[in-house]
Design an enzyme around this catalytic site. Structure first.
Site, mmCIF file in Angstrom:
data_model
loop_
_atom_site.group_PDB
_atom_site.id
_atom_site.type_symbol
_atom_site.label_atom_id
_atom_site.label_comp_id
_atom_site.label_asym_id
_atom_site.label_seq_id
_atom_site.Cartn_x
_atom_site.Cartn_y
_atom_site.Cartn_z
ATOM 1 N N GLU A 46 3.929 -6.267 -1.173
ATOM 2 C CA GLU A 46 5.377 -6.418 -1.203
ATOM 3 C C GLU A 46 5.746 -7.284 -0.003
ATOM 4 O O GLU A 46 5.368 -6.954 1.129
ATOM 5 C CB GLU A 46 6.035 -5.034 -1.095
ATOM 6 C CG GLU A 46 7.516 -5.088 -1.316
ATOM 7 C CD GLU A 46 8.174 -3.708 -1.200
ATOM 8 O OE1 GLU A 46 9.386 -3.667 -0.981
ATOM 9 O OE2 GLU A 46 7.455 -2.686 -1.328
ATOM 10 N N ARG A 272 -6.011 5.414 1.325
ATOM 11 C CA ARG A 272 -5.576 4.360 2.228
ATOM 12 C C ARG A 272 -6.232 4.541 3.595
ATOM 13 O O ARG A 272 -6.722 5.618 3.927
ATOM 14 C CB ARG A 272 -4.052 4.329 2.345
ATOM 15 C CG ARG A 272 -3.415 5.584 2.905
ATOM 16 C CD ARG A 272 -1.918 5.375 3.192
ATOM 17 N NE ARG A 272 -1.219 4.713 2.113
ATOM 18 C CZ ARG A 272 -0.429 3.640 2.299
ATOM 19 N NH1 ARG A 272 -0.254 3.105 3.484
ATOM 20 N NH2 ARG A 272 0.195 3.104 1.283
ATOM 21 N N LYS A 282 4.696 -0.187 7.391
ATOM 22 C CA LYS A 282 5.410 -1.440 7.656
ATOM 23 C C LYS A 282 6.796 -1.167 8.241
ATOM 24 O O LYS A 282 7.279 -1.937 9.059
ATOM 25 C CB LYS A 282 5.552 -2.245 6.360
ATOM 26 C CG LYS A 282 4.331 -3.099 6.084
ATOM 27 C CD LYS A 282 4.578 -4.050 4.941
ATOM 28 C CE LYS A 282 4.294 -3.367 3.629
ATOM 29 N NZ LYS A 282 4.373 -4.258 2.470
HETATM 30 P P1 ATP Z 1 3.233 0.278 3.871
HETATM 31 O O1 ATP Z 1 3.119 1.754 3.669
HETATM 32 O O2 ATP Z 1 2.539 -0.216 5.097
HETATM 33 O O3 ATP Z 1 4.619 -0.254 3.744
HETATM 34 P P2 ATP Z 1 2.750 -0.556 1.166
HETATM 35 O O4 ATP Z 1 1.813 0.195 0.327
HETATM 36 O O5 ATP Z 1 4.179 -0.407 0.875
HETATM 37 O O6 ATP Z 1 2.375 -0.328 2.691
HETATM 38 P P3 ATP Z 1 2.273 -3.069 -0.061
HETATM 39 O O7 ATP Z 1 2.676 -4.415 0.389
HETATM 40 O O8 ATP Z 1 2.907 -2.520 -1.278
HETATM 41 O O9 ATP Z 1 2.455 -2.107 1.164
HETATM 42 O O10 ATP Z 1 0.686 -2.999 -0.194
HETATM 43 C C1 ATP Z 1 -0.070 -3.952 -0.906
HETATM 44 C C2 ATP Z 1 -1.359 -3.321 -1.324
HETATM 45 O O11 ATP Z 1 -2.077 -2.876 -0.165
HETATM 46 C C3 ATP Z 1 -1.140 -2.107 -2.199
HETATM 47 O O12 ATP Z 1 -2.089 -2.135 -3.232
HETATM 48 C C4 ATP Z 1 -1.365 -0.947 -1.270
HETATM 49 O O13 ATP Z 1 -1.819 0.153 -1.971
HETATM 50 C C5 ATP Z 1 -2.397 -1.518 -0.295
HETATM 51 N N1 ATP Z 1 -2.288 -0.858 0.998
HETATM 52 C C6 ATP Z 1 -1.194 -0.719 1.768
HETATM 53 N N2 ATP Z 1 -1.446 0.007 2.866
HETATM 54 C C7 ATP Z 1 -2.767 0.334 2.803
HETATM 55 C C8 ATP Z 1 -3.661 1.082 3.640
HETATM 56 N N3 ATP Z 1 -3.234 1.648 4.778
HETATM 57 N N4 ATP Z 1 -4.946 1.213 3.256
HETATM 58 C C9 ATP Z 1 -5.382 0.653 2.115
HETATM 59 N N5 ATP Z 1 -4.603 -0.067 1.280
HETATM 60 C C10 ATP Z 1 -3.308 -0.227 1.619
HETATM 61 MG MG MG Z 2 4.084 -0.712 -1.729
#
Ligand code: ATP
Ligand code: MG
Length: 587
Positions: A46, A272, A282
């Site tokens: 995202e 994760r 984030k």
């Molecule tokens: P955050 O919680 O940091 O905002 P998010 O999941 O909202 O993270 P996205 O941009 O949607 O962030 O993540 C893109 C991809 O990376 C998704 O497939 C998500 O599952 C994966 N991802 C995000 N954070 C992690 C993590 N800590 N470990 C492994 N994969 C991750």
């Molecule tokens: Mg997300």
């Protein structure tokens, strides 16, 4: 599939080869021909922040699987939320993935590319009585939803005629209603044990400008409605996401089953990455940037890819770390020292050795002939006889590390102290006689004599000297800003305090005025070296004299300091090895 089921996916060969459960699942699909042997993944960020080390885990998994199976991996921006997304993030995300060494070729997509198709599919659900426009308020919707132990209640709008819902949905799109006036919901089951299946929202009204579609839309699909359908459109076979989406999988599958999609991908969830001493969300990283706790998203203390890069991390170190942590279905927190270990391993193999003094004190060689300068041809590698050498000047005034002197030294102190002899790396033996202090008692000068017979580090009488210290010639040394980093937080779990910013470590950055040998003024921003005995350092990419002022081509760095800036990437001390040793002893 839950945790116990996941253990059932391993064939005997997979188990013996140690493949992770995601690859084991793919192997099973390939054996039975679920996708005709095709493997197509995607990484779906995202664009609401910079990528962090957790994303690296997902990138290495998704792109790594595509490489292993000669498949493909798409980059898809999950840009369904118009208000939080910015072009700056879209650009930085692409830069970071490329820097890690992965390539989406011509497969760069945006969920917003599919808004029209998604809308038509939503109309299709409405027409078939599988979705309806609900006019309950947000609060009423929450009340009607029930709890994990109590079923929900049907909305009074749930059974309105399909034509009425269709008309309202079209008027939602046309902009007839303000934000929050109504939503489109799937009609599934308000008593479903999984709350995500209790008539989940598919579309919301949001009069907001979108970074790509501009003002074309005032309704936006939810993550659940956009994600699986985008996967289907792109022909994704294995849609790999993190564990929090495990209980969204029934909805993912319900939508694919009830829509005329061209293809049915499989969702697979993994744990994760969490790291000690680090926050990873984030939202929290954005706060650190916006409230000025750090110097931007690429501050070397941030767990972002750009921060790690500026700190001196290499793509190899990050990929190696992701390999070491593996992929599992159980959430856990990885030791930060494992990340540092991966960097140390990589830099140990590739970083040339130089001398830099991070906290200098002057050392005067009282019997050195006045004005004489001697040059030593010094190797940049401790082991490789073929490695580059560089000339290192030696004179009667040097800088050495302040911590290498001790007034009342114990017997096993093999560095400078009154009456003790040490080897100056590459050069001569010196014996310390006295320390000169200023009025406040601070040492300003160490007075020593050298042994002219000890050139190159040995004496004809075969005298043994245990300690070797690093140094730079004071008249030749280049003043440098040395940035010493510690963890950004003062505890292993910063999230245990109510407001994580209260756990910020006030000593996470210490700036020293140091001196480096002349050759270090010539290395390029972004290059990594070892300062002998002191750690791995990376010349800062942002601060320091511009390339143009150094006689090179112009670049876009700000050049707000007139000295080169060196970031300490990692110390030489190996905490991880110590942890491993302790663990072994415990067993
Ligand atoms: P955050 O919680 O940091 O905002 P998010 O999941 O909202 O993270 P996205 O941009 O949607 O962030 O993540 C893109 C991809 O990376 C998704 O497939 C998500 O599952 C994966 N991802 C995000 N954070 C992690 C993590 N800590 N470990 C492994 N994969 C991750
Ligand atoms: Mg997300």
């Amino acid at each position: 599939m839950d945790k116990t089921e996941s253990s059932g996916v391993f064939s005997r060969e997979d188990a013996s080869r140690g493949v992770d459960f995601v690859r084991a699942l793919i192997n099973r699909d390939n054996e039975v021909g679920t996708y005709e042997g095709r493997v197509h993944t995607r990484f779906p960020p995202e664009p609401n922040g910079y990528l962090h080390i957790g994303h690296a885990k997902s990138i290495v998994l998704n792109f790594g699987i595509a490489e292993d199976y000669r498949g493909s991996c798409n980059l898809r921006f999950d840009d369904t939320n118009p208000t939080k997304e910015e072009v700056e993030y879209v650009d930085s995300i692409q830069e970071d993935i490329r820097w890690l060494g992965f390539d989406w070729e011509d497969r760069l997509f945006y969920a917003s590319d599919y808004f029209e198709q998604l809308y038509l599919w939503a109309e299709n659900l409405v027409e078939r009585g599988l979705a309806y426009v609900d006019e309950l308020t947000a609060e009423e919707i929450r009340d009607y939803r029930g709890t994990p132990t109590e079923p929900g209640k049907n909305s009074p709008w749930r059974d309105r005629p399909a034509e009425e819902s269709l008309d309202l949905f079209r008027r939602m799109r046309a902009g007839d209603f303000p934000d929050g006036h109504c939503i489109l919901r799937a009609k599934i089951d308000m008593a479903h044990p999984n709350i995500n299946m209790r008539d989940p929202a598919l579309y919301r009204i949001r009069h907001a400008h979108h970074h790509r579609t501009g003002d074309a839309w005032c309704i936006y699909p939810t993550y659940d409605f956009a994600h699986g359908q985008s996967d289907a459109i792109e022909g994704i076979t294995h849609s790999i996401c993190t564990l929090e989406f495990e209980n969204h999988r029934p909805l993912y599958e319900w939508l694919l089953e009830h829509l005329p999609v061209p293809h049915r991908p499989r969702q697979i969830e993994f744990a994760r990455l969490n790291l000690t001493w680090t926050v990873m969300s984030k939202r929290k990283l954005l706060r650190l940037v916006q409230e000025g706790y750090v110097d931007g998203w690429d501050d070397p203390r941030m767990p972002t890819i750009s921060g790690l890069r500026r700190r001196g991390y290499t793509p190899q170190a990050i990929r190696d770390f992701c390999g070491r942590i593996g992929v599992s279905k159980t959430n856990s927190t990885v030791e930060l020292s494992l990340l540092e270990f991966s960097l140390r391993e990589d830099l140990n193999a590739r970083a040339p050795r130089y001398m830099g003094v991070t906290d200098p004190v002057k050392l005067v060689v009282t019997n050195w002939p006045e004005g004489k300068v001697e040059w030593f041809d010094a190797s940049t590698s401790p082991t490789d006889p073929e490695a580059d050498t560089r000339p290192v000047p030696f004179s009667g005034e040097l800088y050495v590390e302040r911590e290498d002197y001790m007034e009342e030294a114990p017997r096993k102190w093999f560095r400078l102290a009154p009456g003790r002899e040490v080897r100056l790396k590459f050069a001569y033996y010196v014996t310390c006689h006295e320390a000169v202090r200023d009025a406040s008692g601070e040492i300003t000068e160490l007075r020593c004599t050298y042994d002219p017979e000890s050139r190159g580090g040995d004496t004809p009488d075969g005298r043994k000297v245990k300690g070797t210290i690093h140094w730079v010639s004071a008249t030749h040394a280049v003043p440098a800003e040395i940035r010493l980093y510690d963890t950004l937080f003062d505890r292993e779990n910063p999230d245990e305090v109510e407001d994580f910013t209260a756990a910020i470590n006030p000593e996470s950055l210490v700036i020293n005025e140091g001196y480096v040998e002349p050759a270090l003024a010539e290395i390029e921003p972004g290059e990594s070296v070892q300062f002998l005995r002191m750690g791995y350092f990376c010349r800062d990419r942002k601060n320091g004299p511009t390339a143009a002022s150094r006689g090179g081509a112009a670049d876009n760095r700000t050049g707000d300091a007139d000295k080169p800036v060196f970031n300490r990437s990692v110390t030489l001390k190996d905490n991880w090895a110590r942890i491993l040793r302790n663990k072994r002893e415990d067993e």
